[in-house]
Design an enzyme around this catalytic site. Structure first.
Site, PDB file in Angstrom:
ATOM      1  N   SER A 146       6.757   4.062  16.358  1.00  0.00           N
ATOM      2  CA  SER A 146       7.745   3.136  16.946  1.00  0.00           C
ATOM      3  C   SER A 146       8.783   4.016  17.624  1.00  0.00           C
ATOM      4  O   SER A 146       8.891   5.206  17.316  1.00  0.00           O
ATOM      5  CB  SER A 146       8.409   2.321  15.823  1.00  0.00           C
ATOM      6  OG  SER A 146       9.580   1.691  16.279  1.00  0.00           O
ATOM      7  N   TYR A 159      12.185   1.514   7.362  1.00  0.00           N
ATOM      8  CA  TYR A 159      11.309   1.505   8.538  1.00  0.00           C
ATOM      9  C   TYR A 159      11.503   2.792   9.353  1.00  0.00           C
ATOM     10  O   TYR A 159      10.523   3.441   9.752  1.00  0.00           O
ATOM     11  CB  TYR A 159      11.641   0.263   9.379  1.00  0.00           C
ATOM     12  CG  TYR A 159      10.701  -0.043  10.512  1.00  0.00           C
ATOM     13  CD1 TYR A 159       9.554  -0.808  10.306  1.00  0.00           C
ATOM     14  CD2 TYR A 159      10.961   0.402  11.806  1.00  0.00           C
ATOM     15  CE1 TYR A 159       8.698  -1.103  11.355  1.00  0.00           C
ATOM     16  CE2 TYR A 159      10.114   0.106  12.858  1.00  0.00           C
ATOM     17  CZ  TYR A 159       8.979  -0.647  12.636  1.00  0.00           C
ATOM     18  OH  TYR A 159       8.137  -0.949  13.677  1.00  0.00           O
TER      19      TYR A 159
END
Ligand code: NAD
Length: 264
Positions: A146, A159
């Site tokens: 990401s 995350y």
């Protein structure tokens, strides 16, 4: 291009994983799907994408937070197709909260699903990839990281930690196999409109008491200069490139497809 090869895509019942599975199927790869929820709809989409090549699509429902289930999935893929040639570590979840309020079980689940699962699938896929092509090795490991593997955002501690971790794992996997035909690279998307992001949009619209349209414009406007979502199809095309002969010497990169997010 990938006829006769097998791609295992974790978390491919939805979103980015489904888009990548369809793109790999469309260039001839057999697909081992994984993920929860509706399987038959996504399976039909993948089969249709690869119909011209007569590909096969199977599904294994391993919970990617459980190493024993991951091992069972890898053994199942080998029993169905001989081995996994392309591994896409994609399954992932999100939880948004400040660190002092972050639930411990959510932290553990995000690290297990978004990071440790990639280690387990990779360690089990590598021996077969290293032996392929008469011992020269052939394989592609694609880790869906990401932009949060490259930069942080508040309230996403687990995350961001997992995604920075997977970028590190990508580099080490690439280096350990650099003299073989096995490559490993990461893809770092910005915003992609999938169920994972839809939940964040729903929460934002509710918290700010605004329409979905306004919430979407706010979400994109804060971080993504293009003010556009990246699509699963675009990410699928990048995965196909990594699997192509032109990707033979692309090793250990973290390639962002993020509308300029990380360029700022
Ligand atoms: P999604 O919610 O649409 O899909 C997630 C997939 O993972 C589903 O198939 C789900 O069933 C599966 N999954 C979840 N937990 C699992 C578990 N324990 N075991 C097995 N499968 C499990 O999400 P998405 O947006 O397509 O996300 C896919 C990946 O892309 C994730 O790693 C995510 O972090 C990453 N990513 C997403 C975005 C985005 O904006 N959507 C941006 C950057 C990176």
């Amino acid at each position: 291009m990938l006829k006769g090869k097998t791609a295992l895509v974790t978390g491919s019942t939805s979103g980015i994983g489904l888009g990548i599975a369809k793109a790999l199927a469309a260039v001839g790869a057999n697909i081992v799907m994984n993920g929860f929820g509706n399987v038959e709809g996504p399976r039909a989409e993948i089969a249709a994408a690869g119909a011209a090549h007569g590909i096969q699509v199977v599904h294994h429902g391993a919970d990617m937070s459980k190493p024993a289930e991951i091992a069972d999935m890898m053994a199942y893929a080998a029993s169905e197709f001989g081995q996994v040639d392309i591994l896409v570590n994609n399954a992932g979840i999100q939880h948004v909260a400040r660190i002092e309020n972050f639930p411990i079980d959510k932290w553990d689940a995000i690290i297990a699903i978004n990071l440790s699962s990639a280690f387990h699938a990779t360690r089990l896929a590598l021996p077969g990839m290293q032996k392929a092509n008469g011992g020269m090795g052939w394989g592609r490991i694609i880790n869906i990281a990401s932009v949060h593997g490259l930069v942080g955002s508040a309230e996403k501690s687990a995350y961001v930690a997992a995604k920075h971790g997977i970028v590190g794992l990508t580099k080490v996997t690439a280096l350990e196999n650099a003299k073989s035909g096995v490559t490993c690279n990461a893809i770092c998307p910005g915003w992609v409109l999938t169920p994972l992001v839809q939940k964040q949009l729903d929460d934002r619209a509710k918290a700010n008491n605004v329409s979905m349209q306004v919430a979407t414009a706010q979400l994109l406007g804060e971080k993504e200069p293009s003010v556009q979502f990246t699509t699963p199809e675009e990410l699928g095309a990048l995965a196909v490139f990594f699997c192509s002969p032109a990707g033979n010497n692309v090793r250990g990169v973290a390639w962002n497809m993020d509308g300029g997010w990380v360029a700022q």
